[in-house]
Each structure stands twice: as structure tokens, then as C-alpha cells.
Design a protein around this motif. Structure first.
Motif, PDB file in Angstrom:
ATOM      1  N   LEU A   1       0.833  -1.208   0.000  1.00  0.00           N
ATOM      2  CA  LEU A   1       0.000   0.000   0.000  1.00  0.00           C
ATOM      3  C   LEU A   1       0.867   1.258   0.000  1.00  0.00           C
ATOM      4  O   LEU A   1       0.584   2.212  -0.737  1.00  0.00           O
ATOM      5  CB  LEU A   1      -0.920   0.022   1.220  1.00  0.00           C
ATOM      6  N   ASN A   2       1.916   1.256   0.811  1.00  0.00           N
ATOM      7  CA  ASN A   2       2.772   2.447   0.894  1.00  0.00           C
ATOM      8  C   ASN A   2       3.442   2.737  -0.436  1.00  0.00           C
ATOM      9  O   ASN A   2       3.470   3.883  -0.876  1.00  0.00           O
ATOM     10  CB  ASN A   2       3.846   2.261   1.967  1.00  0.00           C
ATOM     11  N   ALA A   3       4.002   1.687  -1.069  1.00  0.00           N
ATOM     12  CA  ALA A   3       4.711   1.893  -2.333  1.00  0.00           C
ATOM     13  C   ALA A   3       3.740   2.400  -3.394  1.00  0.00           C
ATOM     14  O   ALA A   3       4.057   3.316  -4.156  1.00  0.00           O
ATOM     15  CB  ALA A   3       5.373   0.599  -2.773  1.00  0.00           C
ATOM     16  N   ALA A   4       2.543   1.803  -3.429  1.00  0.00           N
ATOM     17  CA  ALA A   4       1.563   2.201  -4.440  1.00  0.00           C
ATOM     18  C   ALA A   4       1.073   3.625  -4.195  1.00  0.00           C
ATOM     19  O   ALA A   4       1.006   4.441  -5.115  1.00  0.00           O
ATOM     20  CB  ALA A   4       0.391   1.221  -4.428  1.00  0.00           C
ATOM     21  N   LEU A   5       0.758   3.929  -2.940  1.00  0.00           N
ATOM     22  CA  LEU A   5       0.200   5.243  -2.629  1.00  0.00           C
ATOM     23  C   LEU A   5       1.219   6.368  -2.748  1.00  0.00           C
ATOM     24  O   LEU A   5       0.901   7.462  -3.211  1.00  0.00           O
ATOM     25  CB  LEU A   5      -0.375   5.228  -1.208  1.00  0.00           C
ATOM     26  N   ALA A   6       2.466   6.085  -2.341  1.00  0.00           N
ATOM     27  CA  ALA A   6       3.477   7.143  -2.369  1.00  0.00           C
ATOM     28  C   ALA A   6       3.701   7.631  -3.794  1.00  0.00           C
ATOM     29  O   ALA A   6       3.954   8.811  -4.026  1.00  0.00           O
ATOM     30  CB  ALA A   6       4.784   6.644  -1.766  1.00  0.00           C
ATOM     31  N   GLN A   7       3.601   6.695  -4.771  1.00  0.00           N
ATOM     32  CA  GLN A   7       3.786   7.113  -6.158  1.00  0.00           C
ATOM     33  C   GLN A   7       2.598   7.919  -6.673  1.00  0.00           C
ATOM     34  O   GLN A   7       2.743   8.757  -7.552  1.00  0.00           O
ATOM     35  CB  GLN A   7       3.971   5.878  -7.056  1.00  0.00           C
ATOM     36  N   CYS A   8       1.410   7.611  -6.141  1.00  0.00           N
ATOM     37  CA  CYS A   8       0.199   8.314  -6.591  1.00  0.00           C
ATOM     38  C   CYS A   8       0.087   9.688  -5.949  1.00  0.00           C
ATOM     39  O   CYS A   8      -0.479  10.610  -6.516  1.00  0.00           O
ATOM     40  CB  CYS A   8      -1.053   7.543  -6.184  1.00  0.00           C
TER      41      CYS A   8
END
Lengths: 200, 375
Positions: B138-145
Motif C-alpha cells: 500500500l505504501n509503495a503504491a500510494l506514495a507514487q500516486c
């Protein structure tokens, strides 16, 4: 460095230990000191020894001083109702350079960080709590760094001073003067928006 | 977006590489330990700022050299940008410096220069592994968004570390604990709000992709399990903040006893279900893998929306464990992506015909495969 005279390489070695001084700068400084008049070298020596011997902490504000209490604490023209809380003594000089603040200071001696073993008791916070009512301070301005530890320390100071009749303020967050808007990060920019002021 | 050139110097087993990848599907073929995954790792590092596997970042720097460099030219809808990362050995560890358009920038400002969705064999642990892996996803996906998410998460993590250190000290100062809890309620509620909204969109997209691949039954379910639980899934910022504040206060004595922070989004989880049954207990490895691929496809859609254009897709050895039917469906589904890098040990028989280029990777060199191998 066998090709250098012993005392010269010893001086280079000592200078190299200083922050921001690399081997080349150290050598340049050492050769300069060697070529300078003896009085200049003696003055430098004395200044270094004096700073170790004579500079101590002010017993009131914990800033650095030769005489206790320090010049700022003694100065009657200072506004005694305003107290600026900073982490380190060097922050006092940063704010003094602005010449915009005429109150007095309180140096905490660091920022709260249990991870590094710096608990509340390691800082001059108890002294701050005593100073506020004793000196009739009306406003405490917290000027800690805008990073995680600075933020926690500021909020802690506000919390611990809450029972006292004193206003606690925090330095504003904003844009650096002369900077460019599109290079500011989102948090700085959104804090600057929150802290906006009317132009007219 | 797509990478039009990639330069590596002293990065893992690449002493010096200049590679101009084409758009479309780029298949990287090679035996084990030739550098296929290292190439994906370099691209992924430019997108996320982190290695997807190095426990020690110093390992990224080729042995016997002090500095590794990754540099890429990225073609984006709004114009070309360059993205670079220098990794320097510092003692036992390493320091990274990020460069965007020739200017050194902070990590938080660098994020978003290149966007990528990565799929690795080890991602399968997101299904049955500990909750920390699902939070990392979740962190990796959200940080990019959402760069703001990264900042809230970084702020939250710092305070959690301080709070845990305080709880482990001899006599924790209660006012300091209250200060930390106030800060955690602040950044923590932002994290929970962002994760809740993200997982809702992710669940809808993943369900749809999964149904397209394997049919409507069993349905793939993705649910966010925040800590603390929210009443009736009410995710409004005010409710989340109040709920987290209440939970922090309620668990204060338990935290003192256990000497550890027990409440907050650092304890979040995400439920993955197939036909209403926990995915890890439901199906075969193949079914789990398909479900996870659907999740990644959903991540891709959401990142494309956030970035305003399709991100890169980096697939490390994903085809080997899918059966022929799923592999075919999967390859068809990536055919239209702007740029995909797929590693494999053997050329898959179901290569999309159009816009596919095959490269051979051997001992840190990249060479276009002869036409025969590509067909």
C-alpha cells in the motif's frame, strides 16, 4: 608526511580534525600560520584557549556567555515580556542577526528525542516552566527547527506551559525569500497557504 | 510514459550499460544471474527511490567501486525529463542522491518523476505473509500516486519510532506521550483516510480485472482493515481523527504495559479474499498468483489515473507459474501498455506479436535477440 617538518605536519593533522576542513585546506592554513607574524599565531592560540576557558552557559537562559548572566539577560532595554525558546545557543545568534526580536531567550540545549536518549529531563524545560511566572513573561515564542523532533518539542513545550497564563506561539512556516514557488515542496507550500496574510 | 534511454555505471553486475529500450513489450531473456532483475531493479529504484530487494543498499554498488549511477531519459506526455540516482558507499551503508533534470532534489520532490508498477516472484508473500508486506504494498503504491501521502507517512513513522523509544524508557513522561499521540492522530488519520479511499478504488478495479481473466466466480475481494476499526466504514477525516484519538487514549495503559505502540495505521492490514474465503486458504498457488496479478493490474490503472499517463510495468519472472490459458490472457492484457519490461528464462510461446522486442541479457550486457528467437 615524513617530508614535512614534524611540527608542521602535526599542525596540519590538528586542523584537519575541524569540520569542513579537508587535507588541502589544512595544509594551506598551516603554511599561512607558519608564514604569519608570531603575534598573529599567539593571538589565534589565545583566542582558542580563551573560548575553552571563559565561555560558559548563562544560568538564566543557558545561552553561551563570558559573564553570568549573559549580556542579553542583563540588558534592561530588552522586552522582558517576550521569551524566545530555541534548541541550541547558535540559534540565538541566528535570531539576533535578524535584529527583529527584542525579547529574551531560553536555550533548551537540544530537542526531545527518546531514540537518541534525549528525554525531557535532559533539556532545560523545568527551568523554562519556572522562568515564565517568575519573570512575568506574557508570550513564549517557540523557534525550534521545522523537523520531526523540533515539532514534537514545540508541541511538548506548549502542552507543559498550558496551565500557566502565557501565550505560546510558534514561528510561521513559509516560503524562503528569493526562492521560487514551483521549487517549494507541497508541505511548505500548503503551510504557507494556511499562514497567508491579508495584503490590504 | 516510457524510458527512452537507460545508463548504468557500476550498478550491480553492470559496469557500463547504455540501453535504448523501445516502447511496447520488451522481453528480457537470459539464464539466471545474468542481470535481468538488476535491470528492472534500476528502473524500479528510479520510480520508488528504493531497491525492491536489497537489504543493504551498499550491495547495489558493484564490488570494488565507490559509486553507482543510474540515469534515464523519460518520455512523458508533458515533455521529456531526465531522472538519475547516485549511490555512494558510506562506511557499511550507502547514500543516495536523486537528480531530476540535472538538478539534485530531495527524495520527496523526486518521487513521481518516473512511475512504475513492479511485480516480483516474492510479491506472492503479500497473500499469505505478515501484514507488514501488505502495508508495504500500500505504501509503495500510494506514495507514487500521492506525494502528500509519502510525507504524512514519513512524519508518522518518525513519531512512532520516538514513541516506542519513549515507552521503552524507564519512566515515560506522560505529557510527552500525549504530545506524540496528538501528532500520531494527525498524520495517522491522514494515512488511514488515504488508504481507505485507495483500497476502495483498488478493490473495484481488481475485481473487474479478475472477473475478466477467470470469470465472475469466485469473486476477488479486497478490503482495508484499518487500526482502529472505523464505525460503519465512515472514512470522513473528522471521524477518522476522532476514532484514532479515542483509540490511542483507550490503549494508553496497555501500551505502557507492553512498552510498545499498539494502535494506529502501522498496525493496518488488508484482507484478500476469493469467493469470500481468505485467499491464502482458498486456492492453489496459480489462483493466488492470478489474484495478485489482478491486484497489480488494478494498481497500474490507479497509478495511470494519478500520473495522468500510463506508468511503466516491470514484471520479473511472472510467467513461469501461470498455466497456458492464464499466461495467454495475461500477455494479451499487457499488449497495449505503453512500455513493459518482462524478464524470462525462456521465450514465452504466447508473445504478443505486435510491438514486442526481445533482448538477451548475458553477464551484464544487453543485446537485441536475433529475429528467430523473437518469433
Amino acid at each position: 608526511m615524513e617530508y614535512l617538518a614534524g611540527p608542521l605536519s602535526a599542525l596540519i593533522g590538528e586542523l584537519e580534525k575541524l569540520p569542513t576542513i579537508g587535507p588541502k585546506t589544512a595544509a594551506r592554513l598551516a603554511f599561512y600560520i607558519l608564514s604569519a607574524p608570531a603575534e598573529e599565531a599567539q593571538a589565534l592560540c589565545r583566542a582558542i584557549l580563551d573560548v575553552k576557558d571563559k565561555v560558559r552557559f548563562c544560568s538564566r537562559c543557558f545561552s553561551l556567555t563570558e559573564d553570568d548572566p549573559c549580556a542579553i539577560c542583563r540588558d534592561p532595554r530588552r522586552d522582558g515580556s517576550k521569551l524566545c525558546v530555541v534548541a541550541e545557543a547558535k540559534d540565538v545568534y541566528a535570531i539576533e542577526r535578524t535584529a527583529s526580536f527584542r525579547g529574551r531567550y531560553h536555550v533548551l540545549g537540544g530537542l526531545i528525542s527518546p531514540m537518541e536518549g534525549v528525554g525531557v529531563d535532559k533539556l532545560h524545560i523545568a527551568e523554562l516552566v519556572q522562568r515564565v511566572p517568575a519573570e512575568g513573561i506574557q508570550e513564549v515564542i517557540v523557534a525550534t527547527n521545522p523537523n520531526a523532533e523540533g515539532e514534537s518539542t514545540a508541541l511538548y513545550v506548549a502542552r507543559i506551559l498550558a496551565p500557566l497564563a502565557v501565550t505560546v506561539t510558534r514561528l510561521a512556516y513559509g516560503l524562503p525569500i528569493g526562492g521560487e514557488l514551483d521549487y517549494a515542496d507541497e508541505v511548505t507550500l500548503s503551510r504557507a497557504l494556511e499562514g497567508r496574510r491579508p495584503l490590504s | 510514459m516510457r524510458v527512452t534511454s537507460l545508463d548504468l555505471a557500476n550498478f550491480r553486475n553492470y559496469a557500463a550499460l547504455h540501453f535504448e529500450p523501445p516502447g511496447g513489450v520488451c522481453v528480457l531473456l537470459g539464464a539466471n544471474a545474468q542481470g535481468k532483475s538488476n535491470l528492472l531493479e534500476a528502473l524500479s529504484l528510479l520510480a520508488t527511490g528504493k531497491s525492491f530487494r536489497a537489504a543493504r543498499e551498499a550491495d547495489l554498488v558493484a564490488e570494488g567501486t565507490p559509486l553507482a549511477r543510474i540515469a534515464a531519459r523519460v518520455h512523458r506526455a508533458g515533455g521529456d525529463v531526465t531522472a538519475g540516482c547516485f549511490i555512494t558507499r558510506v562506511g557499511e551503508g550507502a547514500r543516495k542522491r536523486f537528480v531530476r533534470n540535472g538538478r539534485t532534489v530531495a527524495y520527496a520532490h523526486f518521487l513521481g518523476t518516473l512511475a512504475a508498477v513492479t511485480f516480483l516472484p516474492s510479491d506472492l508473500h503479500v497473500v499469505g505473509g505478515p501484514p507488514a508486506l501488505r502495508r508495504r504494498f500500500l505504501n509503495a503504491a500510494l506514495a507514487q500516486c500521492d506525494r502528500t501521502y509519502y510525507r504524512h507517512h514519513a512524519a508518522y513513522t518518525k513519531v512512532i519510532l520516538q514513541k516506542n523509544a519513549l515507552l521503552k524508557s524507564a519512566a515515560p513522561d506522560e505529557k510527552l506521550l500525549a504530545t506524540y499521540n496528538a501528532q500520531l492522530a494527525d498524520s495517522g488519520s491522514q494515512i488511514i483516510g488515504a488508504r481507505a479511499a485507495y483500497v476502495r478504488k483498488l478493490a473495484a478495479a481488481a475485481r473487474e480485472v479478475h472477473a475478466r481473466w477467470v470469470g465472475p466466480q469466485p469473486e476477488l475481494g479486497v478490503r482495508y482493515l484499518p487500526n482502529p476499526t472505523l464505525p460503519d466504514g465512515d472514512e470522513s477525516p473528522g471521524t477518522v481523527f476522532a476514532q484514532l484519538e479515542k483509540a490511542l487514549a483507550a490503549s494508553a495503559s496497555a501500551e505502557m504495559l507492553r512498552r510498545s505502540a499498539l494502535v494506529g495505521p502501522h498496525r493496518d492490514d488488508m484482507a484478500l479474499e476469493l469467493g469470500g474465503v481468505a485467499l491464502e486458504r482458498y486456492g492453489s498457488q496459480g489462483q493466488q498468483r492470478t489474484a495478485l496479478l489482478a491486484l497489480k493490474a488494478a494498481e497500474y490503472q490507479l497509478l495511470a489515473q494519478a500520473a495522468g499517463e500510463p506508468p511503466l510495468l516491470l514484471l520479473d519472472d511472472v510467467l513461469s507459474e501461470l498455466d497456458a490459458q492464464r499466461r495467454h490472457a495475461f500477455m494479451l492484457s499487457i499488449e497495449d501498455c505503453e512500455q513493459v519490461f518482462v524478464t524470462a528464462t525462456d521465450a514465452p510461446e504466447t508473445l504478443p506479436r505486435t510491438a514486442t522486442t526481445v533482448y538477451e541479457i548475458r553477464a551484464g550486457t544487453v543485446r537485441r535477440a536475433p529475429a528467430a528467437a523473437a518469433s
